[in-house]
Design an enzyme around this catalytic site. Sequence first.
Site, short mmCIF file in Angstrom:
data_model
loop_
_atom_site.label_atom_id
_atom_site.label_comp_id
_atom_site.label_asym_id
_atom_site.label_seq_id
_atom_site.Cartn_x
_atom_site.Cartn_y
_atom_site.Cartn_z
N ASP A 17 60.82 199.34 -54.50
CA ASP A 17 60.09 200.06 -55.24
C ASP A 17 59.67 199.60 -56.56
O ASP A 17 59.83 200.24 -57.49
CB ASP A 17 60.84 201.67 -55.33
CG ASP A 17 60.77 202.29 -54.01
OD1 ASP A 17 60.12 201.73 -53.04
OD2 ASP A 17 61.21 203.42 -53.93
N LYS A 114 56.94 203.83 -47.71
CA LYS A 114 57.88 204.99 -47.37
C LYS A 114 57.74 206.47 -48.05
O LYS A 114 57.15 206.28 -49.27
CB LYS A 114 59.59 204.59 -47.40
CG LYS A 114 59.61 204.24 -48.74
CD LYS A 114 60.96 203.66 -48.95
CE LYS A 114 61.41 203.21 -50.39
NZ LYS A 114 61.46 204.41 -51.25
N CYS A 163 66.88 204.99 -54.11
CA CYS A 163 66.55 203.91 -53.28
C CYS A 163 67.27 203.08 -52.86
O CYS A 163 67.31 202.34 -51.79
CB CYS A 163 64.89 203.85 -53.26
SG CYS A 163 64.07 205.29 -53.30
#
Length: 209
Positions: A17, A114, A163
Amino acid sequence: MMQLDIARDTDALLMVDLQPDFMPGGALAVAEGDRVVEPIAAIVPRFRTVVATQDWHPRGHVSFASAHGRRPYETLMVHGYEQTLWPDHCVKGSRGAAFHPAVPLEPVSMILRKGADPDIDSYSAFRENLGPDGTRRPTGLAGWLRERGIRRVFLCGLARDFCVLWSAEDAAAAGFDVVVLDPLTRAVFPERAAEANARFARAGARLVG
Ligand SMILES: [Zn+2]
């Protein structure tokens, strides 16, 4: 540069990310989140298999506080677990959801998006959060890595306590050796590092750096 003994055939780098919304000025800013990008870019050439994840939500996503008339960072029970509610972030196609411009994409073998299901969040690169059916649906990444002969996964990126942490736990549960490149991560809640560290340890993830 970190001293890392990289096995090119069996090690993979997972960049989590690296998107403007998780960096200073972004919708869900992680303090110093931008500081990890250049050092991550510097280690990418040492890996043959590089995966980049991208948080990628539809408007009104279940993880957005605004979708529930609540305030960001409150929690809410969603599908039987305590979901942290976030500011609207990484809305698919938006500038905040793009990769940071310094992320090297040319060497990336796989981009995994995602959180695209409106009703299910996904912190981990390997499994979605709990869904309405009470299961955590796999993303397919474990099989993809395994079929390429990968046995060890190096993790870096944002955010350390969500994450990256969940990806580390799931990678370990899927049978991979897990190494977290700790200086190449930043947390949303750095004050809760002890909690995250305990979970990394319980998962058997090795923190280096
Ligand atoms: Zn998200």
